[in-house]
Scaffold this motif. Structure first.
Motif, PDB file in Angstrom:
ATOM      1  N   ILE A   1       0.821  -1.209   0.000  1.00 22.16           N
ATOM      2  CA  ILE A   1       0.000   0.000   0.000  1.00 22.16           C
ATOM      3  C   ILE A   1       0.856   1.260   0.000  1.00 22.16           C
ATOM      4  N   GLY A   2       2.109   1.132   0.430  1.00 21.15           N
ATOM      5  CA  GLY A   2       2.991   2.283   0.442  1.00 21.15           C
ATOM      6  C   GLY A   2       2.746   3.218   1.602  1.00 21.15           C
ATOM      7  N   THR A   3       2.224   2.673   2.690  1.00 21.78           N
ATOM      8  CA  THR A   3       1.978   3.486   3.870  1.00 21.78           C
ATOM      9  C   THR A   3       3.269   3.623   4.681  1.00 21.78           C
ATOM     10  N   SER A   4       3.472   4.803   5.265  1.00 24.41           N
ATOM     11  CA  SER A   4       4.585   4.965   6.197  1.00 24.41           C
ATOM     12  C   SER A   4       4.070   4.602   7.590  1.00 24.41           C
ATOM     13  N   ILE A   5       4.906   3.989   8.381  1.00 25.59           N
ATOM     14  CA  ILE A   5       4.425   3.472   9.669  1.00 25.59           C
ATOM     15  C   ILE A   5       5.185   4.092  10.837  1.00 25.59           C
ATOM     16  N   ILE A   6       4.436   4.474  11.868  1.00 25.32           N
ATOM     17  CA  ILE A   6       5.062   4.804  13.152  1.00 25.32           C
ATOM     18  C   ILE A   6       4.725   3.665  14.092  1.00 25.32           C
ATOM     19  N   PHE A   7       5.746   3.030  14.604  1.00 28.99           N
ATOM     20  CA  PHE A   7       5.574   1.834  15.414  1.00 28.99           C
ATOM     21  C   PHE A   7       5.954   2.179  16.848  1.00 28.99           C
ATOM     22  N   ILE A   8       4.962   2.247  17.715  1.00 35.84           N
ATOM     23  CA  ILE A   8       5.245   2.592  19.104  1.00 35.84           C
ATOM     24  C   ILE A   8       5.356   1.314  19.904  1.00 35.84           C
ATOM     25  N   THR A   9       6.449   1.127  20.599  1.00 36.23           N
ATOM     26  CA  THR A   9       6.616  -0.131  21.322  1.00 36.23           C
ATOM     27  C   THR A   9       7.654   0.017  22.421  1.00 36.23           C
ATOM     28  N   HIS A  10       7.626  -0.914  23.369  1.00 36.37           N
ATOM     29  CA  HIS A  10       8.705  -0.954  24.345  1.00 36.37           C
ATOM     30  C   HIS A  10       9.624  -2.129  24.039  1.00 36.37           C
ATOM     31  N   ASP A  11       9.278  -2.894  23.017  1.00 38.02           N
ATOM     32  CA  ASP A  11      10.012  -4.119  22.714  1.00 38.02           C
ATOM     33  C   ASP A  11      11.114  -3.829  21.689  1.00 38.02           C
ATOM     34  N   LEU A  12      12.360  -3.815  22.170  1.00 41.92           N
ATOM     35  CA  LEU A  12      13.465  -3.459  21.283  1.00 41.92           C
ATOM     36  C   LEU A  12      13.700  -4.509  20.210  1.00 41.92           C
ATOM     37  N   GLY A  13      13.287  -5.738  20.477  1.00 39.36           N
ATOM     38  CA  GLY A  13      13.405  -6.776  19.460  1.00 39.36           C
ATOM     39  C   GLY A  13      12.523  -6.460  18.264  1.00 39.36           C
ATOM     40  N   VAL A  14      11.301  -6.054  18.538  1.00 34.06           N
ATOM     41  CA  VAL A  14      10.368  -5.699  17.466  1.00 34.06           C
ATOM     42  C   VAL A  14      10.916  -4.512  16.675  1.00 34.06           C
ATOM     43  N   VAL A  15      11.488  -3.540  17.369  1.00 39.13           N
ATOM     44  CA  VAL A  15      12.053  -2.366  16.700  1.00 39.13           C
ATOM     45  C   VAL A  15      13.170  -2.778  15.752  1.00 39.13           C
ATOM     46  N   ALA A  16      14.079  -3.607  16.249  1.00 36.91           N
ATOM     47  CA  ALA A  16      15.222  -4.013  15.429  1.00 36.91           C
ATOM     48  C   ALA A  16      14.763  -4.724  14.172  1.00 36.91           C
ATOM     49  N   GLU A  17      13.646  -5.424  14.252  1.00 40.49           N
ATOM     50  CA  GLU A  17      13.209  -6.196  13.095  1.00 40.49           C
ATOM     51  C   GLU A  17      12.336  -5.421  12.121  1.00 40.49           C
ATOM     52  N   THR A  18      11.725  -4.339  12.576  1.00 47.72           N
ATOM     53  CA  THR A  18      10.766  -3.691  11.684  1.00 47.72           C
ATOM     54  C   THR A  18      11.147  -2.272  11.269  1.00 47.72           C
ATOM     55  N   CYS A  19      11.947  -1.569  12.070  1.00 48.31           N
ATOM     56  CA  CYS A  19      12.056  -0.127  11.856  1.00 48.31           C
ATOM     57  C   CYS A  19      13.288   0.275  11.052  1.00 48.31           C
ATOM     58  N   ASP A  20      13.144   1.376  10.312  1.00 53.65           N
ATOM     59  CA  ASP A  20      14.273   1.978   9.610  1.00 53.65           C
ATOM     60  C   ASP A  20      14.929   3.014  10.510  1.00 53.65           C
ATOM     61  N   ASP A  21      14.091   3.802  11.167  1.00 50.22           N
ATOM     62  CA  ASP A  21      14.585   4.843  12.064  1.00 50.22           C
ATOM     63  C   ASP A  21      13.970   4.650  13.449  1.00 50.22           C
ATOM     64  N   VAL A  22      14.676   5.157  14.451  1.00 53.77           N
ATOM     65  CA  VAL A  22      14.213   4.952  15.816  1.00 53.77           C
ATOM     66  C   VAL A  22      14.311   6.255  16.600  1.00 53.77           C
ATOM     67  N   VAL A  23      13.289   6.496  17.425  1.00 49.66           N
ATOM     68  CA  VAL A  23      13.298   7.608  18.357  1.00 49.66           C
ATOM     69  C   VAL A  23      13.157   7.009  19.749  1.00 49.66           C
ATOM     70  N   VAL A  24      14.056   7.363  20.664  1.00 50.72           N
ATOM     71  CA  VAL A  24      13.947   6.855  22.033  1.00 50.72           C
ATOM     72  C   VAL A  24      13.425   7.983  22.904  1.00 50.72           C
ATOM     73  N   MET A  25      12.337   7.722  23.635  1.00 54.67           N
ATOM     74  CA  MET A  25      11.755   8.768  24.469  1.00 54.67           C
ATOM     75  C   MET A  25      11.915   8.449  25.946  1.00 54.67           C
ATOM     76  N   TYR A  26      12.097   9.500  26.728  1.00 54.58           N
ATOM     77  CA  TYR A  26      12.150   9.353  28.178  1.00 54.58           C
ATOM     78  C   TYR A  26      11.565  10.617  28.792  1.00 54.58           C
ATOM     79  N   CYS A  27      10.609  10.466  29.685  1.00 60.72           N
ATOM     80  CA  CYS A  27      10.014  11.598  30.391  1.00 60.72           C
ATOM     81  C   CYS A  27       9.545  12.714  29.451  1.00 60.72           C
ATOM     82  N   GLY A  28       8.842  12.366  28.412  1.00 62.10           N
ATOM     83  CA  GLY A  28       8.272  13.379  27.548  1.00 62.10           C
ATOM     84  C   GLY A  28       9.235  14.025  26.582  1.00 62.10           C
TER      85      GLY A  28
END
Lengths: 325, 348
Positions: A208-235
């Motif tokens: 479909i060509g959709t861009s995805i924002i994947f919110i997760t706490h699971d770093l394994g899932v991030v490593a397998e699915t994401c191109d870019d990563v943002v790490v958040m802490y306390c807002g």
């Protein structure tokens, strides 16, 4: 450097909640860019503001005490921060869709699955009921659901958790949105079902060509699915970069702590590294760097003065004094 | 070799889901005939997906529910038919830690009262002073402070509550702790704190754990031996080296391959299982995994597999490892080579 254009830009966004006990600054100055056709992971623990960031972008804060008090949300070149609810509704489900962690609570339990998808289609597109229903069946098939023709006449309780999440994905993608925000979409699912859903999302992203924002706490899932990563802490965003930056060239002590504290398959350690203490109460935020009280490298300066971003190489940013050149 | 602290034989736990006077009774076969032993001082991990019966098994071992059939032998004592009076003595030996630290602590009791209750019930402290001393000692043991005793559960974070839950289990000086998903409700950074605490306490108190979880990485980290459950039965049982390096059952293989690896440089071939776990009311015939098994043979649909020993401390319930079966003849070494086993399966 990747020069695809940004389909979504969040600039210096602040989302505050006005409670009886004072203001809670859930998101306090966040900058996030999503490149067209890519998958961006937002990682953080509970209370880091990752879900509030998503809800702010979706314009789903009404009915809460929360408000985007500052900043811009730019969707495909257009600022959508100050649109009316009516205009927001036209965007929601059509250009940006969202799927949630618990598919049972986000589907209407007393409405047939087909009708729920048809509603989403007819909200945004001029289709007859019959046409919309055909589209719904097609979309359900695309998500790999068996017997889609019959499933449109079933209710959510008749499906398993994995099937419900597929229905959610079908509903979210049926209008070909530019962006799909997935908030912990696999957290409530078992690993074998999680693998199915991740596989499906990757597959549909291509199709479909959709861009995805994947919110997760699971770093394994991030490593397998994401191109870019943002790490958040306390807002706040504490580190961002591409997935190799984050995992191979980790710059921020919080990211480092997170990566070290997860047990990894096939790796035997006597004791796991852990981040001492707890996430601070949003009402009593520490002065300087928000991570300083739990940081093994914290100095006097960290406790007094909050760092800005430092570029540690090719757009890989870290909010830590140690990265200052 | 250490002695068995717990031995479970043919344990079945059925829940009735309907049935009146005339209706036929229907049961959910949550645990459907399970045998295993736990040695003193070891950590026995039980993994499986939701609905596989792992939590029911944990509750049955602690006799929080009455087992339908089978034997539970704890420390040489057959406890399956004990009534609640007789169980009271046994409860000093086995304690449970629960998944949800929000639901398992009474919100109206202070931490002191929560920790004092087991001491009073079991007569482990003679007066108020001794109770207070013990409470403080327990709190320090789990990494909390003395003043926390006066507080109530809602004042604590999830990780701290789980520490209180662990302290409560420790209060009676048990030999065996059954921990049902103790860290799955916690954030990753807190998860490792609690896991480290549990490892530390195990050494100090010479405890034995049954650690129930769905997270394979967590189970690998903490366990010595592991049983993999599917739909009410074990499918594979082994020490952790064997299980993780050389998984034999097709379900274990799929389960391990489904775990996301936190390293973007690792791209692995995934075995994606089709479909969902079937209902435990009407489980599939033969091997219960046959409906989703990529290596399913004819025999799997008819006969439930027996327990086959495939290595030192490594057991698997799968027809692929039946040496007598001509269809899979010679597949014991072939089993290590998946393709060969699969070819054999196809021939059958």
């Amino acid at each position: 450097m990747d020069n695809r254009k940004n389909i979504l830009e969040i600039k210096n966004m602040h989302t505050y909640f006005y409670t009886d006990n004072g203001v809670v600054k859930s998101v306090d100055g966040v900058d996030i860019e999503l490149k067209e056709g890519s998958t961006l992971g937002i990682v953080g623990e509970s209370g880091s503001g990752k879900s509030v960031t998503a809800l702010s972008v979706m314009g789903l804060l009404m009915g809460t005490t929360g408000k985007v008090v500052d900043g811009e949300i730019i969707l495909d070149g257009k600022d959508i921060t100050h649109l009316s609810d009516e205009e927001r509704r036209k965007i929601r489900g059509n250009q940006i869709s969202m799927i949630f962690q618990e598919p049972m609570t986000s589907l209407n339990p007393v409405m047939k699955i087909g009708d729920q998808i048809v509603e989403a289609i007819r909200m945004h597109q001029d289709k007859s009921k019959a046409e919309a229903r055909k589209m719904a069946v097609e979309m359900l098939k695309k998500t790999g659901l068996p017997r889609a023709e019959r499933m449109v006449d079933e209710y959510p309780f008749q499906l398993s958790g994995g099937q419900r999440q597929r229905v959610m994905i079908a509903m979210a993608l049926v209008c070909n949105p530019k962006i799909l925000i997935a908030d912990e979409p696999t957290t409530a699912l078992d690993v074998t079902i999680q693998a199915q859903i991740i596989d499906l999302m990757n597959h549909l992203k291509e199709e479909i060509g959709t861009s995805i924002i994947f919110i997760t706490h699971d770093l394994g899932v991030v490593a397998e699915t994401c191109d870019d990563v943002v790490v958040m802490y306390c807002g706040r965003v504490v580190e961002k970069g591409n997935v190799y930056d984050i995992f191979d060239r980790t710059a921020h002590p919080y990211t480092e702590g997170l990566l070290n504290s997860i047990p990894k398959l096939g790796q035997h350690v006597e004791e796991l590294a852990s981040i001492p203490g707890n996430v601070p109460n949003p009402k009593y935020m520490p002065k300087g760097c928000k991570f300083a009280p739990r940081c093994p490298y914290a100095t006097e300066r960290c406790r007094e003065e909050e760092p800005g971003f430092f570029d540690v190489g090719d757009g890989h940013l870290s909010r830590c004094w140690r990265c200052e050149k | 070799m250490a002695e068995d602290l717990l031995k479970v034989e043919g344990l079945k736990q059925y829940y009735p889901v309907s049935g009146g006077i005339l209706e036929k009774k229907i049961f959910v076969k949550a645990v459907d005939g399970v045998d295993f032993e736990v040695k003193r001082g070891e950590v026995f991990g039980i993994v499986g997906e939701s609905g596989c019966g792992k939590s029911t098994l944990g509750k049955a071992i602690c006799k929080l529910i009455e087992p339908t059939e089978g034997k539970i032998i704890l420390d040489g004592e057959e406890i399956q038919d004990y009534n609640s009076n007789q169980m009271r003595k046994v409860r000093k030996k086995v304690q449970m830690v629960f998944q949800d630290p929000y639901a398992s602590l009474n919100p109206r009791m202070s931490v002191r009262d929560i920790l004092a209750e087991p001491l009073i019930v079991h007569g482990l402290a003679k007066d108020k002073k001794e109770i207070d001393e013990t409470v403080v000692r327990l709190l320090r043991e789990v990494g909390m402070d003395d003043y926390h005793a006066r507080r109530y559960p809602h004042e604590f974070s999830g990780g701290q509550r789980q520490r209180i839950g662990i302290a409560r289990a420790l209060a009676v000086r048990p030999q065996l702790i059954v921990a049902d998903e103790p860290v799955s409700a916690l954030d990753v950074s807190i998860q490792s704190q609690v896991l480290n605490l549990m490892s530390k306490l195990k050494k100090e108190y010479n405890l034995t754990y049954i650690f129930i979880a769905h997270d394979l990485s967590v189970v690998e980290h903490i366990s010595d031996r592991i049983g993999v459950m599917y739909l009410g039965n074990f499918v594979e049982e082994a020490n952790k080296e064997n299980l993780y390096k050389n998984p034999m059952h097709p379900y274990t293989q799929a389960l391990l391959s489904a775990v996301p690896i936190p390293d973007p440089n690792v791209k692995k071939d995934r075995i994606i299982l089709e479909g969902n776990i079937p209902s435990a009311i009407n489980p599939p015939s033969g091997c219960k995994f046959h409906t989703r098994c990529p290596k399913c043979m004819e025999i799997c649909k008819r006969e439930a597999p027996k327990k086959y020993q495939v290595g030192d401390d490594h057991f698997v319930y799968c027809h692929l490892y039946d040496k007598e079966n001509p269809a899979v003849n010679g597949s014991l070494e072939g089993a290590k080579d998946d393709n060969k086993a699969e070819d054999n399966a196809k021939e059958a």
